[in-house]
Design a protein around this motif. Sequence first.
Motif, PDB file in Angstrom:
ATOM      1  N   ALA A 170     124.014  74.415 104.153  1.00 18.89           N
ATOM      2  CA  ALA A 170     124.904  73.700 105.063  1.00 18.89           C
ATOM      3  C   ALA A 170     124.676  72.199 104.904  1.00 18.89           C
ATOM      4  O   ALA A 170     123.600  71.708 105.266  1.00 18.89           O
ATOM      5  CB  ALA A 170     124.653  74.127 106.495  1.00 18.89           C
ATOM      6  N   PRO A 171     125.651  71.472 104.351  1.00 19.05           N
ATOM      7  CA  PRO A 171     125.514  70.016 104.256  1.00 19.05           C
ATOM      8  C   PRO A 171     125.478  69.384 105.642  1.00 19.05           C
ATOM      9  O   PRO A 171     126.031  69.925 106.603  1.00 19.05           O
ATOM     10  CB  PRO A 171     126.777  69.585 103.503  1.00 19.05           C
ATOM     11  N   ASP A 172     124.835  68.234 105.746  1.00 25.43           N
ATOM     12  CA  ASP A 172     124.729  67.540 107.032  1.00 25.43           C
ATOM     13  C   ASP A 172     126.081  67.084 107.563  1.00 25.43           C
ATOM     14  O   ASP A 172     126.308  67.090 108.759  1.00 25.43           O
ATOM     15  CB  ASP A 172     123.829  66.306 106.901  1.00 25.43           C
ATOM     16  N   ASP A 173     126.972  66.674 106.688  1.00 21.62           N
ATOM     17  CA  ASP A 173     128.211  66.018 107.103  1.00 21.62           C
ATOM     18  C   ASP A 173     129.438  66.929 107.073  1.00 21.62           C
ATOM     19  O   ASP A 173     130.557  66.441 107.072  1.00 21.62           O
ATOM     20  CB  ASP A 173     128.449  64.781 106.238  1.00 21.62           C
ATOM     21  N   GLU A 174     129.239  68.231 107.039  1.00 24.00           N
ATOM     22  CA  GLU A 174     130.380  69.149 106.977  1.00 24.00           C
ATOM     23  C   GLU A 174     130.208  70.275 107.982  1.00 24.00           C
ATOM     24  O   GLU A 174     129.092  70.596 108.384  1.00 24.00           O
ATOM     25  CB  GLU A 174     130.505  69.757 105.574  1.00 24.00           C
ATOM     26  N   ASP A 175     131.318  70.893 108.340  1.00 27.84           N
ATOM     27  CA  ASP A 175     131.295  72.065 109.217  1.00 27.84           C
ATOM     28  C   ASP A 175     131.402  73.346 108.407  1.00 27.84           C
ATOM     29  O   ASP A 175     131.790  74.380 108.943  1.00 27.84           O
ATOM     30  CB  ASP A 175     132.448  72.002 110.216  1.00 27.84           C
ATOM     31  N   THR A 176     131.099  73.262 107.129  1.00 30.01           N
ATOM     32  CA  THR A 176     131.187  74.420 106.251  1.00 30.01           C
ATOM     33  C   THR A 176     129.809  74.746 105.710  1.00 30.01           C
ATOM     34  O   THR A 176     128.870  73.973 105.843  1.00 30.01           O
ATOM     35  CB  THR A 176     132.140  74.131 105.071  1.00 30.01           C
ATOM     36  N   ALA A 177     129.703  75.910 105.101  1.00 33.35           N
ATOM     37  CA  ALA A 177     128.468  76.327 104.448  1.00 33.35           C
ATOM     38  C   ALA A 177     128.837  76.938 103.102  1.00 33.35           C
ATOM     39  O   ALA A 177     129.979  77.378 102.896  1.00 33.35           O
ATOM     40  CB  ALA A 177     127.724  77.331 105.313  1.00 33.35           C
ATOM     41  N   TYR A 178     127.874  76.959 102.220  1.00 31.31           N
ATOM     42  CA  TYR A 178     128.093  77.447 100.867  1.00 31.31           C
ATOM     43  C   TYR A 178     127.008  78.457 100.519  1.00 31.31           C
ATOM     44  O   TYR A 178     125.893  78.388 101.032  1.00 31.31           O
ATOM     45  CB  TYR A 178     128.059  76.275  99.873  1.00 31.31           C
ATOM     46  N   THR A 179     127.342  79.391  99.632  1.00 36.22           N
ATOM     47  CA  THR A 179     126.412  80.445  99.252  1.00 36.22           C
ATOM     48  C   THR A 179     126.458  80.621  97.740  1.00 36.22           C
ATOM     49  O   THR A 179     127.505  80.366  97.122  1.00 36.22           O
ATOM     50  CB  THR A 179     126.767  81.752  99.982  1.00 36.22           C
ATOM     51  N   PRO A 180     125.348  81.034  97.138  1.00 34.14           N
ATOM     52  CA  PRO A 180     125.389  81.269  95.698  1.00 34.14           C
ATOM     53  C   PRO A 180     126.449  82.315  95.351  1.00 34.14           C
ATOM     54  O   PRO A 180     126.741  83.200  96.160  1.00 34.14           O
ATOM     55  CB  PRO A 180     123.989  81.801  95.379  1.00 34.14           C
ATOM     56  N   PRO A 181     127.015  82.225  94.155  1.00 34.41           N
ATOM     57  CA  PRO A 181     128.011  83.225  93.757  1.00 34.41           C
ATOM     58  C   PRO A 181     127.421  84.637  93.795  1.00 34.41           C
ATOM     59  O   PRO A 181     126.204  84.819  93.640  1.00 34.41           O
ATOM     60  CB  PRO A 181     128.343  82.828  92.315  1.00 34.41           C
ATOM     61  N   ASP A 182     128.269  85.625  94.003  1.00 30.38           N
ATOM     62  CA  ASP A 182     127.816  87.019  94.019  1.00 30.38           C
ATOM     63  C   ASP A 182     127.035  87.319  92.749  1.00 30.38           C
ATOM     64  O   ASP A 182     127.446  86.930  91.652  1.00 30.38           O
ATOM     65  CB  ASP A 182     129.003  87.980  94.120  1.00 30.38           C
ATOM     66  N   GLY A 183     125.920  87.985  92.909  1.00 33.46           N
ATOM     67  CA  GLY A 183     125.105  88.384  91.771  1.00 33.46           C
ATOM     68  C   GLY A 183     124.193  87.301  91.224  1.00 33.46           C
ATOM     69  O   GLY A 183     123.524  87.510  90.224  1.00 33.46           O
ATOM     70  N   ALA A 184     124.162  86.137  91.883  1.00 36.95           N
ATOM     71  CA  ALA A 184     123.318  85.040  91.397  1.00 36.95           C
ATOM     72  C   ALA A 184     121.844  85.436  91.483  1.00 36.95           C
ATOM     73  O   ALA A 184     121.395  85.954  92.498  1.00 36.95           O
ATOM     74  CB  ALA A 184     123.565  83.774  92.196  1.00 36.95           C
ATOM     75  N   THR A 185     121.124  85.180  90.414  1.00 41.12           N
ATOM     76  CA  THR A 185     119.695  85.474  90.358  1.00 41.12           C
ATOM     77  C   THR A 185     118.903  84.257  90.823  1.00 41.12           C
ATOM     78  O   THR A 185     119.451  83.158  90.961  1.00 41.12           O
ATOM     79  CB  THR A 185     119.278  85.806  88.920  1.00 41.12           C
ATOM     80  N   ALA A 186     117.606  84.453  91.011  1.00 44.59           N
ATOM     81  CA  ALA A 186     116.736  83.335  91.382  1.00 44.59           C
ATOM     82  C   ALA A 186     116.783  82.250  90.308  1.00 44.59           C
ATOM     83  O   ALA A 186     116.794  81.055  90.630  1.00 44.59           O
ATOM     84  CB  ALA A 186     115.312  83.829  91.595  1.00 44.59           C
ATOM     85  N   ASP A 187     116.821  82.653  89.039  1.00 45.42           N
ATOM     86  CA  ASP A 187     116.891  81.660  87.960  1.00 45.42           C
ATOM     87  C   ASP A 187     118.176  80.850  88.023  1.00 45.42           C
ATOM     88  O   ASP A 187     118.165  79.644  87.802  1.00 45.42           O
ATOM     89  CB  ASP A 187     116.754  82.332  86.592  1.00 45.42           C
ATOM     90  N   ARG A 188     119.275  81.503  88.340  1.00 48.06           N
ATOM     91  CA  ARG A 188     120.556  80.794  88.456  1.00 48.06           C
ATOM     92  C   ARG A 188     120.500  79.793  89.612  1.00 48.06           C
ATOM     93  O   ARG A 188     120.928  78.642  89.487  1.00 48.06           O
ATOM     94  CB  ARG A 188     121.692  81.800  88.672  1.00 48.06           C
ATOM     95  N   VAL A 189     119.981  80.213  90.751  1.00 49.41           N
ATOM     96  CA  VAL A 189     119.890  79.339  91.920  1.00 49.41           C
ATOM     97  C   VAL A 189     118.966  78.162  91.614  1.00 49.41           C
ATOM     98  O   VAL A 189     119.277  77.016  91.950  1.00 49.41           O
ATOM     99  CB  VAL A 189     119.431  80.135  93.166  1.00 49.41           C
ATOM    100  N   LEU A 190     117.857  78.419  90.935  1.00 47.67           N
ATOM    101  CA  LEU A 190     116.941  77.351  90.551  1.00 47.67           C
ATOM    102  C   LEU A 190     117.645  76.339  89.644  1.00 47.67           C
ATOM    103  O   LEU A 190     117.534  75.129  89.848  1.00 47.67           O
ATOM    104  CB  LEU A 190     115.707  77.927  89.860  1.00 47.67           C
ATOM    105  N   ARG A 191     118.396  76.811  88.664  1.00 52.46           N
ATOM    106  CA  ARG A 191     119.153  75.903  87.780  1.00 52.46           C
ATOM    107  C   ARG A 191     120.157  75.085  88.581  1.00 52.46           C
ATOM    108  O   ARG A 191     120.344  73.899  88.321  1.00 52.46           O
ATOM    109  CB  ARG A 191     119.864  76.686  86.679  1.00 52.46           C
TER     110      ARG A 191
END
Length: 83
Positions: free
Chosen positions: A39-60
């Motif tokens: 959740a960014p500080d300046d927005e009322d939205t939230a974001y999530t990793p794409p479906d099936g994202a691995t820990a390595d993908r999130v780290l990248r």
Amino acid sequence: MTYPEFEKDRRLQEAAAEYTAKFGGRFGGEEPGVRLVYAPDDEDTAYTPPDGATADRVLRDFQSGKPLPELWPEVEYDPDLLY
């Protein structure tokens, strides 16, 4: 990627701390549910990793130097659920 997986991975925790130091915002678990969300500080939205994202993908993604809203889809809230 689930929030419990994120919490258990020291590499992700460190990379997330560096990311928030640069871009702000916070990481948490989706309510209800277990997905990792950003959740960014300046927005009322939230974001999530794409479906099936691995820990390595999130780290990248954390280390890419790009804001996560450019890389991750927006969380679609269900108006019929009580959050």
